[in-house]
Design a protein around this motif. Structure first.
Motif, PDB file in Angstrom:
ATOM      1  N   LEU A 111       0.824  -1.212   0.000  1.00  0.00           N
ATOM      2  CA  LEU A 111       0.000   0.000   0.000  1.00  0.00           C
ATOM      3  C   LEU A 111       0.860   1.265   0.000  1.00  0.00           C
ATOM      4  CD1 LEU A 111      -2.834   1.211   0.058  1.00  0.00           C
ATOM      5  CD2 LEU A 111      -2.758   1.059   2.552  1.00  0.00           C
ATOM      6  N   ILE A 112       1.886   1.298   0.823  1.00  0.00           N
ATOM      7  CA  ILE A 112       2.741   2.495   0.892  1.00  0.00           C
ATOM      8  C   ILE A 112       3.441   2.748  -0.447  1.00  0.00           C
ATOM      9  CG2 ILE A 112       4.744   1.273   1.845  1.00  0.00           C
ATOM     10  CD1 ILE A 112       3.679   4.840   2.785  1.00  0.00           C
ATOM     11  N   GLU A 113       3.808   1.680  -1.148  1.00  0.00           N
ATOM     12  CA  GLU A 113       4.448   1.835  -2.457  1.00  0.00           C
ATOM     13  C   GLU A 113       3.474   2.371  -3.496  1.00  0.00           C
ATOM     14  OE1 GLU A 113       7.752  -1.739  -2.252  1.00  0.00           O
ATOM     15  OE2 GLU A 113       5.658  -2.270  -2.645  1.00  0.00           O
ATOM     16  N   ARG A 114       2.228   1.962  -3.393  1.00  0.00           N
ATOM     17  CA  ARG A 114       1.195   2.484  -4.301  1.00  0.00           C
ATOM     18  C   ARG A 114       1.008   3.975  -4.091  1.00  0.00           C
ATOM     19  NH1 ARG A 114      -3.473  -2.098  -3.171  1.00  0.00           N
ATOM     20  NH2 ARG A 114      -2.094  -3.895  -3.386  1.00  0.00           N
ATOM     21  N   HIS A 115       0.919   4.371  -2.826  1.00  0.00           N
ATOM     22  CA  HIS A 115       0.719   5.789  -2.500  1.00  0.00           C
ATOM     23  C   HIS A 115       1.928   6.617  -2.909  1.00  0.00           C
ATOM     24  CE1 HIS A 115      -2.944   5.544   0.336  1.00  0.00           C
ATOM     25  NE2 HIS A 115      -2.958   4.558  -0.530  1.00  0.00           N
ATOM     26  N   ARG A 116       3.102   6.077  -2.711  1.00  0.00           N
ATOM     27  CA  ARG A 116       4.315   6.784  -3.140  1.00  0.00           C
ATOM     28  C   ARG A 116       4.314   6.982  -4.656  1.00  0.00           C
ATOM     29  NH1 ARG A 116       8.340   3.500   0.801  1.00  0.00           N
ATOM     30  NH2 ARG A 116       8.133   4.881   2.603  1.00  0.00           N
ATOM     31  N   PHE A 117       3.869   5.962  -5.386  1.00  0.00           N
ATOM     32  CA  PHE A 117       3.791   6.074  -6.839  1.00  0.00           C
ATOM     33  C   PHE A 117       2.858   7.217  -7.239  1.00  0.00           C
ATOM     34  CE2 PHE A 117       1.839   5.251 -10.912  1.00  0.00           C
ATOM     35  CZ  PHE A 117       2.930   4.995 -11.722  1.00  0.00           C
ATOM     36  N   ILE A 118       1.677   7.259  -6.630  1.00  0.00           N
ATOM     37  CA  ILE A 118       0.695   8.310  -6.943  1.00  0.00           C
ATOM     38  C   ILE A 118       1.255   9.685  -6.564  1.00  0.00           C
ATOM     39  CG2 ILE A 118      -1.606   9.244  -6.412  1.00  0.00           C
ATOM     40  CD1 ILE A 118      -1.803   6.645  -8.008  1.00  0.00           C
ATOM     41  N   ASN A 119       1.846   9.779  -5.383  1.00  0.00           N
ATOM     42  CA  ASN A 119       2.409  11.062  -4.958  1.00  0.00           C
ATOM     43  C   ASN A 119       3.531  11.518  -5.885  1.00  0.00           C
ATOM     44  OD1 ASN A 119       0.907  11.937  -2.644  1.00  0.00           O
ATOM     45  ND2 ASN A 119       1.743  10.189  -1.557  1.00  0.00           N
ATOM     46  N   GLN A 120       4.351  10.600  -6.352  1.00  0.00           N
ATOM     47  CA  GLN A 120       5.417  10.962  -7.290  1.00  0.00           C
ATOM     48  C   GLN A 120       4.823  11.374  -8.642  1.00  0.00           C
ATOM     49  OE1 GLN A 120       8.620  11.416  -6.612  1.00  0.00           O
ATOM     50  NE2 GLN A 120       8.979  12.036  -8.715  1.00  0.00           N
ATOM     51  N   LEU A 121       3.806  10.656  -9.079  1.00  0.00           N
ATOM     52  CA  LEU A 121       3.138  10.980 -10.341  1.00  0.00           C
ATOM     53  C   LEU A 121       2.602  12.412 -10.325  1.00  0.00           C
ATOM     54  CD1 LEU A 121       2.070   9.914 -13.112  1.00  0.00           C
ATOM     55  CD2 LEU A 121       0.001   9.188 -11.876  1.00  0.00           C
ATOM     56  N   PHE A 122       2.088  12.838  -9.169  1.00  0.00           N
ATOM     57  CA  PHE A 122       1.485  14.170  -9.052  1.00  0.00           C
ATOM     58  C   PHE A 122       2.338  15.137  -8.227  1.00  0.00           C
ATOM     59  CE2 PHE A 122      -2.444  11.517  -9.712  1.00  0.00           C
ATOM     60  CZ  PHE A 122      -2.574  11.872 -11.049  1.00  0.00           C
ATOM     61  N   LYS A 123       3.630  14.928  -8.264  1.00  0.00           N
ATOM     62  CA  LYS A 123       4.553  15.782  -7.495  1.00  0.00           C
ATOM     63  C   LYS A 123       4.348  17.269  -7.807  1.00  0.00           C
ATOM     64  CE  LYS A 123       9.479  16.295  -6.603  1.00  0.00           C
ATOM     65  NZ  LYS A 123      10.813  15.781  -6.948  1.00  0.00           N
ATOM     66  N   GLU A 124       4.295  17.607  -9.065  1.00  0.00           N
ATOM     67  CA  GLU A 124       4.116  19.014  -9.462  1.00  0.00           C
ATOM     68  C   GLU A 124       2.721  19.525  -9.103  1.00  0.00           C
ATOM     69  OE1 GLU A 124       3.766  21.416 -13.616  1.00  0.00           O
ATOM     70  OE2 GLU A 124       5.464  20.036 -13.428  1.00  0.00           O
ATOM     71  N   GLU A 125       1.711  18.686  -9.313  1.00  0.00           N
ATOM     72  CA  GLU A 125       0.327  19.080  -9.060  1.00  0.00           C
ATOM     73  C   GLU A 125       0.067  19.331  -7.573  1.00  0.00           C
ATOM     74  OE1 GLU A 125       1.413  16.703 -11.001  1.00  0.00           O
ATOM     75  OE2 GLU A 125       0.309  16.714 -12.891  1.00  0.00           O
ATOM     76  N   MET A 126       0.849  18.694  -6.714  1.00  0.00           N
ATOM     77  CA  MET A 126       0.630  18.830  -5.273  1.00  0.00           C
ATOM     78  C   MET A 126       0.911  20.252  -4.775  1.00  0.00           C
ATOM     79  SD  MET A 126      -0.754  16.089  -4.331  1.00  0.00           S
ATOM     80  CE  MET A 126      -0.728  16.250  -2.543  1.00  0.00           C
ATOM     81  N   THR A 127       1.534  21.075  -5.578  1.00  0.00           N
ATOM     82  CA  THR A 127       1.703  22.485  -5.193  1.00  0.00           C
ATOM     83  C   THR A 127       0.370  23.227  -5.284  1.00  0.00           C
ATOM     84  OG1 THR A 127       2.341  23.147  -7.426  1.00  0.00           O
ATOM     85  CG2 THR A 127       4.122  22.532  -5.920  1.00  0.00           C
ATOM     86  N   TYR A 128      -0.606  22.653  -6.020  1.00  0.00           N
ATOM     87  CA  TYR A 128      -1.924  23.251  -6.179  1.00  0.00           C
ATOM     88  C   TYR A 128      -3.000  22.550  -5.356  1.00  0.00           C
ATOM     89  CZ  TYR A 128       0.412  25.067 -10.336  1.00  0.00           C
ATOM     90  OH  TYR A 128       1.297  25.662 -11.189  1.00  0.00           O
ATOM     91  N   ILE A 129      -2.737  21.315  -4.966  1.00  0.00           N
ATOM     92  CA  ILE A 129      -3.722  20.500  -4.264  1.00  0.00           C
ATOM     93  C   ILE A 129      -3.466  20.553  -2.762  1.00  0.00           C
ATOM     94  CG2 ILE A 129      -4.580  18.142  -3.932  1.00  0.00           C
ATOM     95  CD1 ILE A 129      -3.884  17.597  -6.870  1.00  0.00           C
TER      96      ILE A 129
END
Length: 102
Positions: A53-71
């Motif tokens: 589960l933690i690896e899945r979440h890390r994948f998603i967070n890395q995928l949206f690394k740039e977008e997380m500045t807006y979210i």
């Protein structure tokens, strides 16, 4: 960034070829000026078969690394096909500290 919900959906489809995908914009449940700041993701993909589960979440967070500045908040629910078949639904997203709803 324009239409964040659509952008998140498209990026998840490209990266994971999910068998099931929902991207909810939950910003209306929270206070603040942004109409695209709180999202819930439900992703079912064979890509997750060998990931914890933690690896899945890390994948998603890395995928949206740039977008997380807006979210402000991202609720991530990732499942394999087998896990999804056993599920009775997805938990509600936690209340935001600044939420205007009760």
């Amino acid at each position: 960034m324009n239409n964040m919900q659509q952008h998140l959906t498209e990026q998840l489809q490209i990266a994971l070829s999910p068998s099931y995908l929902e991207v909810f914009n939950e910003s209306h449940n929270h206070s603040g000026p942004s109409s695209e700041s709180h999202f819930k993701l439900i992703v079912v993909s064979d890509y997750f078969d060998d990931l914890k589960l933690i690896e899945r979440h890390r994948f998603i967070n890395q995928l949206f690394k740039e977008e997380m500045t807006y979210i402000h908040a991202l609720s991530i629910h990732t499942y394999t096909s087998d896990e999804w078949q056993m599920k009775n639904g997805v938990p509600d997203s936690p209340k935001c500290v600044g939420s205007s709803t009760s």
